[in-house]
Each structure stands twice: as C-alpha cells, then as structure tokens.
Write a protein that holds these residues in place. Structure first.
Motif, PDB file in Angstrom:
ATOM      1  N   ASP A  54      36.913   9.584  56.326  1.00 56.36           N
ATOM      2  CA  ASP A  54      36.025   9.895  57.434  1.00 56.36           C
ATOM      3  C   ASP A  54      36.688  10.777  58.484  1.00 56.36           C
ATOM      4  N   ARG A  55      37.916  11.238  58.192  1.00 60.75           N
ATOM      5  CA  ARG A  55      38.643  12.093  59.131  1.00 60.75           C
ATOM      6  C   ARG A  55      39.743  12.833  58.365  1.00 60.75           C
ATOM      7  N   LEU A  56      40.307  13.843  58.986  1.00 59.81           N
ATOM      8  CA  LEU A  56      41.470  14.510  58.421  1.00 59.81           C
ATOM      9  C   LEU A  56      42.636  13.536  58.363  1.00 59.81           C
ATOM     10  N   GLN A  57      43.276  13.440  57.194  1.00 63.58           N
ATOM     11  CA  GLN A  57      44.423  12.548  57.070  1.00 63.58           C
ATOM     12  C   GLN A  57      45.289  12.955  55.884  1.00 63.58           C
ATOM     13  N   THR A  58      46.545  12.552  55.932  1.00 63.69           N
ATOM     14  CA  THR A  58      47.469  12.908  54.870  1.00 63.69           C
ATOM     15  C   THR A  58      47.403  11.929  53.711  1.00 63.69           C
ATOM     16  N   ILE A  59      47.606  12.467  52.514  1.00 66.21           N
ATOM     17  CA  ILE A  59      47.729  11.696  51.279  1.00 66.21           C
ATOM     18  C   ILE A  59      48.934  12.261  50.533  1.00 66.21           C
ATOM     19  N   LEU A  60      49.791  11.387  50.053  1.00 64.52           N
ATOM     20  CA  LEU A  60      50.917  11.826  49.245  1.00 64.52           C
ATOM     21  C   LEU A  60      50.532  11.744  47.774  1.00 64.52           C
ATOM     22  N   VAL A  61      50.849  12.779  47.020  1.00 60.63           N
ATOM     23  CA  VAL A  61      50.546  12.832  45.590  1.00 60.63           C
ATOM     24  C   VAL A  61      51.860  12.995  44.831  1.00 60.63           C
ATOM     25  N   VAL A  62      52.096  12.125  43.854  1.00 65.53           N
ATOM     26  CA  VAL A  62      53.305  12.159  43.035  1.00 65.53           C
ATOM     27  C   VAL A  62      52.908  12.382  41.581  1.00 65.53           C
ATOM     28  N   ASP A  63      53.595  13.310  40.915  1.00 66.06           N
ATOM     29  CA  ASP A  63      53.409  13.482  39.473  1.00 66.06           C
ATOM     30  C   ASP A  63      54.649  12.925  38.783  1.00 66.06           C
ATOM     31  N   ARG A  64      54.458  11.823  38.030  1.00 65.10           N
ATOM     32  CA  ARG A  64      55.585  11.175  37.367  1.00 65.10           C
ATOM     33  C   ARG A  64      55.945  11.826  36.035  1.00 65.10           C
ATOM     34  N   SER A  65      55.228  12.884  35.645  1.00 68.50           N
ATOM     35  CA  SER A  65      55.555  13.574  34.395  1.00 68.50           C
ATOM     36  C   SER A  65      57.035  13.913  34.369  1.00 68.50           C
ATOM     37  N   PRO A  66      57.727  13.627  33.265  1.00 70.67           N
ATOM     38  CA  PRO A  66      59.160  13.921  33.197  1.00 70.67           C
ATOM     39  C   PRO A  66      59.502  15.378  33.496  1.00 70.67           C
ATOM     40  N   LYS A  67      58.566  16.293  33.245  1.00 71.10           N
ATOM     41  CA  LYS A  67      58.835  17.707  33.464  1.00 71.10           C
ATOM     42  C   LYS A  67      58.438  18.182  34.861  1.00 71.10           C
ATOM     43  N   VAL A  68      57.903  17.285  35.682  1.00 71.38           N
ATOM     44  CA  VAL A  68      57.440  17.694  37.011  1.00 71.38           C
ATOM     45  C   VAL A  68      58.251  17.002  38.117  1.00 71.38           C
ATOM     46  N   GLN A  69      58.080  15.687  38.274  1.00 73.58           N
ATOM     47  CA  GLN A  69      58.862  14.919  39.253  1.00 73.58           C
ATOM     48  C   GLN A  69      58.786  15.526  40.659  1.00 73.58           C
ATOM     49  N   TRP A 178      63.702  12.428  35.771  1.00 80.34           N
ATOM     50  CA  TRP A 178      63.174  11.108  35.413  1.00 80.34           C
ATOM     51  C   TRP A 178      64.368  10.157  35.467  1.00 80.34           C
ATOM     52  N   ASP A 179      64.507   9.299  36.490  1.00 82.14           N
ATOM     53  CA  ASP A 179      65.812   8.677  36.692  1.00 82.14           C
ATOM     54  C   ASP A 179      65.794   7.252  37.248  1.00 82.14           C
ATOM     55  N   SER A 180      64.756   6.841  37.958  1.00 82.06           N
ATOM     56  CA  SER A 180      64.826   5.577  38.697  1.00 82.06           C
ATOM     57  C   SER A 180      64.487   4.372  37.821  1.00 82.06           C
ATOM     58  N   GLU A 181      64.589   3.200  38.410  1.00 82.92           N
ATOM     59  CA  GLU A 181      64.234   1.969  37.699  1.00 82.92           C
ATOM     60  C   GLU A 181      62.727   1.735  37.697  1.00 82.92           C
ATOM     61  N   GLY A 182      61.993   2.485  38.470  1.00 81.72           N
ATOM     62  CA  GLY A 182      60.546   2.318  38.542  1.00 81.72           C
ATOM     63  C   GLY A 182      59.975   2.683  39.898  1.00 81.72           C
TER      64      GLY A 182
END
Length: 267
Positions: A54-69, A178-182
C-alpha cells in the motif's frame, strides 16, 4: 524513529544516493539477464503469496542459484506489479553435501517482529573463524523453514533460516559462491547499511515503541529510511520448480509433539 509519513520518489533517490556512497566497491555491476530472471521469479512468488503493497517500500530479492548468488535491493509500490532495482551485492547461500550444510529455503519471508534477532559477539570458532561476522553485526532470524534434504530423495527437513554477515577475512572473499550452511551470508558493509537504514525493519521499529527487547536490538542515533519494508524473497532461477518453504510444517519437524501418557483401556 517510527515511520510517520509515506515515502516518495525523493526518498527513493535519497536511498539510491546513500547506497552508492556507502557501498562503493561492494555494489555489483548491472547484470540485466540475471536481474530480469530473478525479479520475475520474485514477483511471481509475491503474487502467489497474495502479498500487496500500500506504499513504496523495499524488498530484498535473493537468487540462490549456484551460478548467481546475488541479493538485489528493490522497491515495490502499489501502482505497479514490478520491482524497481536500486542495486545488488554478492551473497552466499546454502551448499548441500557436507555435514550440517543444506539448501537455503526458497519463498517469501516476512520479518514481522515475531522473532527477535540478535547481534554477533565476534567470537572465533575452533577454526578461528567468526561465523556471523565481527562484534555488533546484525543477525535477522526468519525462524524454522523447510528445505529439501539432500540425504534422502524427495524428503524435506527443517532449518533455522537467518541472514547475517560473515568472517571478513576468511569467508567474505568467498561471497558469490554457493558456500553457507543454509543461511544467507551478506557483506559486512551491506549488513551495516541494512542495519542503519532499517530496510527490512519496519515492524521492528513499531515493536520497539513498546518492547524493550527490540529497542535494545535496533541501532541508536540512526534515521531509518521511510522506504523500510519487511520482506525478503528467495528464488532459484536454476530450479524454478523448487517448493517454497512451509514454516508450519518446519515447526512441526523441529518441535514434534510430545506423546501423551498411554491409557489402559482394560481398567
């Protein structure tokens, strides 16, 4: 400070300028093809989850693809279904195949102040690594979530999903792999930027008015952006059919019900 007025395009321009000044050397060059694919997947997830703005706001988008990260800082509005990109940084998401290493869950994760995050103590583990970064780094906790269990075909498991910095000397140079525990590992400077601007802390700011725990967690002497939102979307452009996390099922897996006392029907 709690948001008292709606954000405007001037606030978007101010945030963009702040990002470029604060994250010079950390922000990545534009990657139109990667961006288009990730944001398209994120917009689809938001629509399926019936999340509107209902207003301007930030959203974070993450791509977990091994080739993107990558992680993108985007702006959503009520007037358009599309997300506007302000910038992106490298991240590291979960790499399965090793003990206690699992895929980062995909889905829409809303930081609704139901779980109190925390700050890194900056202590070293047995490998002389500060797993969640130097002292004071913010850790955002999204609770128990489901992800595929690489140890058993077609099985799922529960993981605790967090977003945090990492050891700046040992592991931060590995961001983009691609490196973390999750969890979602982010750059130290980006962690500080998110913390200062409160870009996904809208609900925490509201909670801090009445809850001392949130007031103690949030940074002092900062002015959060009026664009502050509460949403992180994790997609996988290499696996479009990946099942979104089911937090209800995850909590059942993580905390199975305790069997009640047995009854003797013959008594």
């Amino acid at each position: 400070m709690v948001q008292t007025k709606p954000a405007t395009r001037a606030d978007v321009d101010a945030l963009l300028a702040d990002m470029h000044a604060s994250l010079a050397g950390t922000l990545l060059p534009d990657a139109p093809l990667l961006t288009r694919a990730a944001l398209g997947a994120a917009q689809g997830m938001l629509q399926k989850a019936n999340i509107t703005h209902d207003r301007l706001q930030t959203i974070l988008v993450v791509d977990r693809s091994p080739k993107v990260q990558r992680l993108w800082v985007t702006v959503a509005s009520s007037s358009s279904p599309y997300l506007e990109v302000l910038g992106s940084v490298h991240v590291s998401t979960g790499k399965p195949g090793r003990k206690e290493h699992f895929r980062t869950p995909v889905g829409v994760f809303v930081d609704n102040a139901g779980i109190l995050g925390y700050r890194a103590q900056g202590t070293y583990n047995e490998f002389h690594i500060r797993g969640i970064g130097v002292k004071g780094m913010r850790v955002w906790d999204f609770g128990w979530q489901t992800t595929d269990d690489w140890r058993t075909p077609n099985a799922i498991m529960a993981v605790r999903m967090e977003m945090h910095a990492t050891d700046p000397a040992v592991l931060e140079p590995r961001l983009g792999r691609w490196d973390s525990e999750g969890c979602i590992r982010i750059p130290t400077r980006f962690n500080s930027f998110l913390d200062r601007t409160g870009l996904i802390d809208a609900k925490e700011r509201e909670a801090a008015r009445d809850d001392r725990r949130f007031a103690a967690l949030l940074p002092k002497g900062t002015t959060p952006s009026l664009l502050a939102g509460q949403t992180v979307v994790v997609v996988d452009t290499s696996e479009p059919g990946a099942l979104p996390s089911d937090p209800v099922k995850a909590n059942m897996i993580a905390h199975p019900p305790t069997p009640g006392p047995e009854h003797d029907d013959a008594s």
